[in-house]
Each structure stands twice: as C-alpha cells, then as structure tokens.
Design a protein around this motif. Structure first.
Motif, PDB file in Angstrom:
ATOM      1  N   ASP A   1     -60.412 104.745  32.732  1.00 46.53           N
ATOM      2  CA  ASP A   1     -59.181 104.988  32.371  1.00 46.53           C
ATOM      3  C   ASP A   1     -59.662 106.880  32.081  1.00 46.53           C
ATOM      4  O   ASP A   1     -59.450 106.566  31.139  1.00 46.53           O
ATOM      5  CB  ASP A   1     -58.002 104.011  31.274  1.00 46.53           C
ATOM      6  CG  ASP A   1     -56.615 104.682  31.261  1.00 46.53           C
ATOM      7  OD1 ASP A   1     -56.563 104.854  32.170  1.00 46.53           O
ATOM      8  OD2 ASP A   1     -56.440 104.591  30.756  1.00 46.53           O
ATOM      9  N   SER A   2     -58.764 108.039  32.335  1.00 47.58           N
ATOM     10  CA  SER A   2     -58.149 109.039  32.096  1.00 47.58           C
ATOM     11  C   SER A   2     -57.810 109.381  30.502  1.00 47.58           C
ATOM     12  O   SER A   2     -57.772 109.750  30.038  1.00 47.58           O
ATOM     13  CB  SER A   2     -58.349 109.871  33.229  1.00 47.58           C
ATOM     14  OG  SER A   2     -55.998 109.119  33.373  1.00 47.58           O
ATOM     15  N   ASP A   3     -57.101 108.170  30.587  1.00 43.74           N
ATOM     16  CA  ASP A   3     -55.824 108.569  29.572  1.00 43.74           C
ATOM     17  C   ASP A   3     -57.015 107.765  28.275  1.00 43.74           C
ATOM     18  O   ASP A   3     -56.770 108.772  26.920  1.00 43.74           O
ATOM     19  CB  ASP A   3     -54.712 107.210  29.213  1.00 43.74           C
ATOM     20  CG  ASP A   3     -53.331 107.431  30.457  1.00 43.74           C
ATOM     21  OD1 ASP A   3     -53.479 108.930  30.847  1.00 43.74           O
ATOM     22  OD2 ASP A   3     -52.859 106.440  30.697  1.00 43.74           O
ATOM     23  N   ALA A   4     -57.576 106.824  28.066  1.00 41.90           N
ATOM     24  CA  ALA A   4     -58.788 106.808  27.075  1.00 41.90           C
ATOM     25  C   ALA A   4     -59.403 107.620  26.844  1.00 41.90           C
ATOM     26  O   ALA A   4     -59.772 108.272  25.553  1.00 41.90           O
ATOM     27  CB  ALA A   4     -59.360 105.206  27.556  1.00 41.90           C
ATOM     28  N   LEU A   5     -60.392 108.487  27.779  1.00 40.52           N
ATOM     29  CA  LEU A   5     -61.082 109.884  27.142  1.00 40.52           C
ATOM     30  C   LEU A   5     -60.022 110.983  26.874  1.00 40.52           C
ATOM     31  O   LEU A   5     -60.654 111.665  26.110  1.00 40.52           O
ATOM     32  CB  LEU A   5     -61.250 110.271  29.446  1.00 40.52           C
ATOM     33  CG  LEU A   5     -62.157 111.572  28.870  1.00 40.52           C
ATOM     34  CD1 LEU A   5     -63.549 111.313  27.959  1.00 40.52           C
ATOM     35  CD2 LEU A   5     -62.368 111.530  30.856  1.00 40.52           C
ATOM     36  N   ARG A   6     -58.987 110.758  28.080  1.00 42.36           N
ATOM     37  CA  ARG A   6     -58.172 112.158  26.920  1.00 42.36           C
ATOM     38  C   ARG A   6     -57.425 111.672  25.397  1.00 42.36           C
ATOM     39  O   ARG A   6     -57.755 112.396  24.304  1.00 42.36           O
ATOM     40  CB  ARG A   6     -56.649 111.819  27.892  1.00 42.36           C
ATOM     41  CG  ARG A   6     -55.151 113.012  26.631  1.00 42.36           C
ATOM     42  CD  ARG A   6     -54.226 112.710  27.794  1.00 42.36           C
ATOM     43  NE  ARG A   6     -53.348 111.541  27.709  1.00 42.36           N
ATOM     44  CZ  ARG A   6     -53.104 111.094  27.381  1.00 42.36           C
ATOM     45  NH1 ARG A   6     -53.035 112.044  25.483  1.00 42.36           N
ATOM     46  NH2 ARG A   6     -52.142 110.250  26.535  1.00 42.36           N
TER      47      ARG A   6
ATOM     48  N   ASP B   1     -74.140  96.668  37.624  1.00 47.29           N
ATOM     49  CA  ASP B   1     -72.845  95.312  37.034  1.00 47.29           C
ATOM     50  C   ASP B   1     -71.563  95.501  37.117  1.00 47.29           C
ATOM     51  O   ASP B   1     -70.344  95.084  36.509  1.00 47.29           O
ATOM     52  CB  ASP B   1     -72.693  95.643  35.364  1.00 47.29           C
ATOM     53  CG  ASP B   1     -72.880  96.795  34.681  1.00 47.29           C
ATOM     54  OD1 ASP B   1     -72.323  97.798  35.485  1.00 47.29           O
ATOM     55  OD2 ASP B   1     -72.521  96.508  33.429  1.00 47.29           O
ATOM     56  N   GLY B   2     -71.445  96.463  38.096  1.00 46.40           N
ATOM     57  CA  GLY B   2     -69.922  96.901  38.526  1.00 46.40           C
ATOM     58  C   GLY B   2     -69.009  97.749  37.425  1.00 46.40           C
ATOM     59  O   GLY B   2     -69.007  98.185  36.819  1.00 46.40           O
ATOM     60  N   VAL B   3     -67.748  98.019  38.399  1.00 45.04           N
ATOM     61  CA  VAL B   3     -66.487  98.534  37.912  1.00 45.04           C
ATOM     62  C   VAL B   3     -65.546  97.450  37.220  1.00 45.04           C
ATOM     63  O   VAL B   3     -65.108  96.646  38.600  1.00 45.04           O
ATOM     64  CB  VAL B   3     -66.388  99.561  38.319  1.00 45.04           C
ATOM     65  CG1 VAL B   3     -65.361 101.065  37.152  1.00 45.04           C
ATOM     66  CG2 VAL B   3     -67.515 100.978  38.194  1.00 45.04           C
TER      67      VAL B   3
ATOM     68  N   ALA C   1     -56.891  97.903  29.514  1.00 46.28           N
ATOM     69  CA  ALA C   1     -56.551  97.994  28.049  1.00 46.28           C
ATOM     70  C   ALA C   1     -58.212  97.083  27.619  1.00 46.28           C
ATOM     71  O   ALA C   1     -58.578  97.346  26.288  1.00 46.28           O
ATOM     72  CB  ALA C   1     -55.859  98.070  27.286  1.00 46.28           C
ATOM     73  N   PHE C   2     -58.133  95.880  27.950  1.00 48.43           N
ATOM     74  CA  PHE C   2     -58.858  95.074  27.425  1.00 48.43           C
ATOM     75  C   PHE C   2     -60.186  94.565  28.500  1.00 48.43           C
ATOM     76  O   PHE C   2     -60.761  93.514  28.005  1.00 48.43           O
ATOM     77  CB  PHE C   2     -58.402  93.561  26.920  1.00 48.43           C
ATOM     78  CG  PHE C   2     -57.333  93.941  26.053  1.00 48.43           C
ATOM     79  CD1 PHE C   2     -57.390  93.894  24.777  1.00 48.43           C
ATOM     80  CD2 PHE C   2     -55.870  93.989  26.011  1.00 48.43           C
ATOM     81  CE1 PHE C   2     -56.312  94.330  24.010  1.00 48.43           C
ATOM     82  CE2 PHE C   2     -54.949  94.569  25.544  1.00 48.43           C
ATOM     83  CZ  PHE C   2     -55.028  94.121  24.123  1.00 48.43           C
ATOM     84  N   GLU C   3     -60.291  95.750  29.366  1.00 49.19           N
ATOM     85  CA  GLU C   3     -61.333  94.952  30.112  1.00 49.19           C
ATOM     86  C   GLU C   3     -62.223  96.244  29.659  1.00 49.19           C
ATOM     87  O   GLU C   3     -62.118  97.518  29.636  1.00 49.19           O
ATOM     88  CB  GLU C   3     -61.484  95.569  31.394  1.00 49.19           C
ATOM     89  CG  GLU C   3     -62.544  95.626  32.382  1.00 49.19           C
ATOM     90  CD  GLU C   3     -63.787  94.375  32.542  1.00 49.19           C
ATOM     91  OE1 GLU C   3     -64.613  95.141  32.348  1.00 49.19           O
ATOM     92  OE2 GLU C   3     -62.865  93.014  32.666  1.00 49.19           O
ATOM     93  N   PRO C   4     -63.310  95.635  29.271  1.00 45.03           N
ATOM     94  CA  PRO C   4     -64.616  97.110  28.623  1.00 45.03           C
ATOM     95  C   PRO C   4     -65.283  97.671  29.235  1.00 45.03           C
ATOM     96  O   PRO C   4     -65.768  98.812  29.726  1.00 45.03           O
ATOM     97  CB  PRO C   4     -65.786  96.540  28.021  1.00 45.03           C
ATOM     98  CG  PRO C   4     -65.416  94.314  28.072  1.00 45.03           C
ATOM     99  CD  PRO C   4     -63.993  93.741  28.859  1.00 45.03           C
TER     100      PRO C   4
END
Length: 78
Positions: free
Chosen positions: A36-41, A76-78, A29-32
């Motif tokens: 996360d598919s839940d955040a998109l939903r 910059d990675g994921v 949750a706190f990694e910019p």
C-alpha cells in the motif's frame, strides 16, 4: 460497511482499486503481504516532514512500483 472474504491462493495477485476514501487502505490494513503506497508514505513521513509532500510523492510512487515488481517475483504471492 461491506465485509469481503478473499480466499486467494499463494500465487494469486489481488488488486484493490477505487476512489479516494473508498476504504482500500482499511481493507488491506491487516494483510501482511499487502503493498500500500499510503503505508510507505506514512513510514517516510517522519523523516521527510519538513519537505512538502508534493516534492517527495514521486519518490513514494517509484518505490511503491519497485516493491510491486519485486513482490510479483516472489513465490509466496502478494
């Protein structure tokens, strides 16, 4: 509750997987840079609230996969 400290380099990819309700979304949750598919939903829900989620779930998952493939190309990675 587990506390995990990850020290990933900029080109590392960290995949968080687990059973539903295991805390995956809470962990990232706190990694910019987290995808996360839940955040998109949740972002799409206000506009599509009248439509049953079962109908637009494939769109969420397809968009999530596009985001993953784009992110893997970033320096910059994921």
């Amino acid at each position: 509750m587990w506390c995990v400290l990850l020290a990933a380099d900029s080109k590392d990819v960290v995949v968080v997987a687990g059973l539903p309700g295991a805390g995956k979304t809470t962990l990232v949750a706190f990694e910019p840079r987290a995808l996360d598919s839940d955040a998109l939903r949740e972002a799409w829900a206000p506009r599509l609230a009248r439509v049953p989620y079962s109908l637009w779930r494939p769109l969420v998952h397809a968009r999530h996969w596009v985001a993953i493939w784009r992110a893997l190309k970033r320096s910059d990675g994921v």
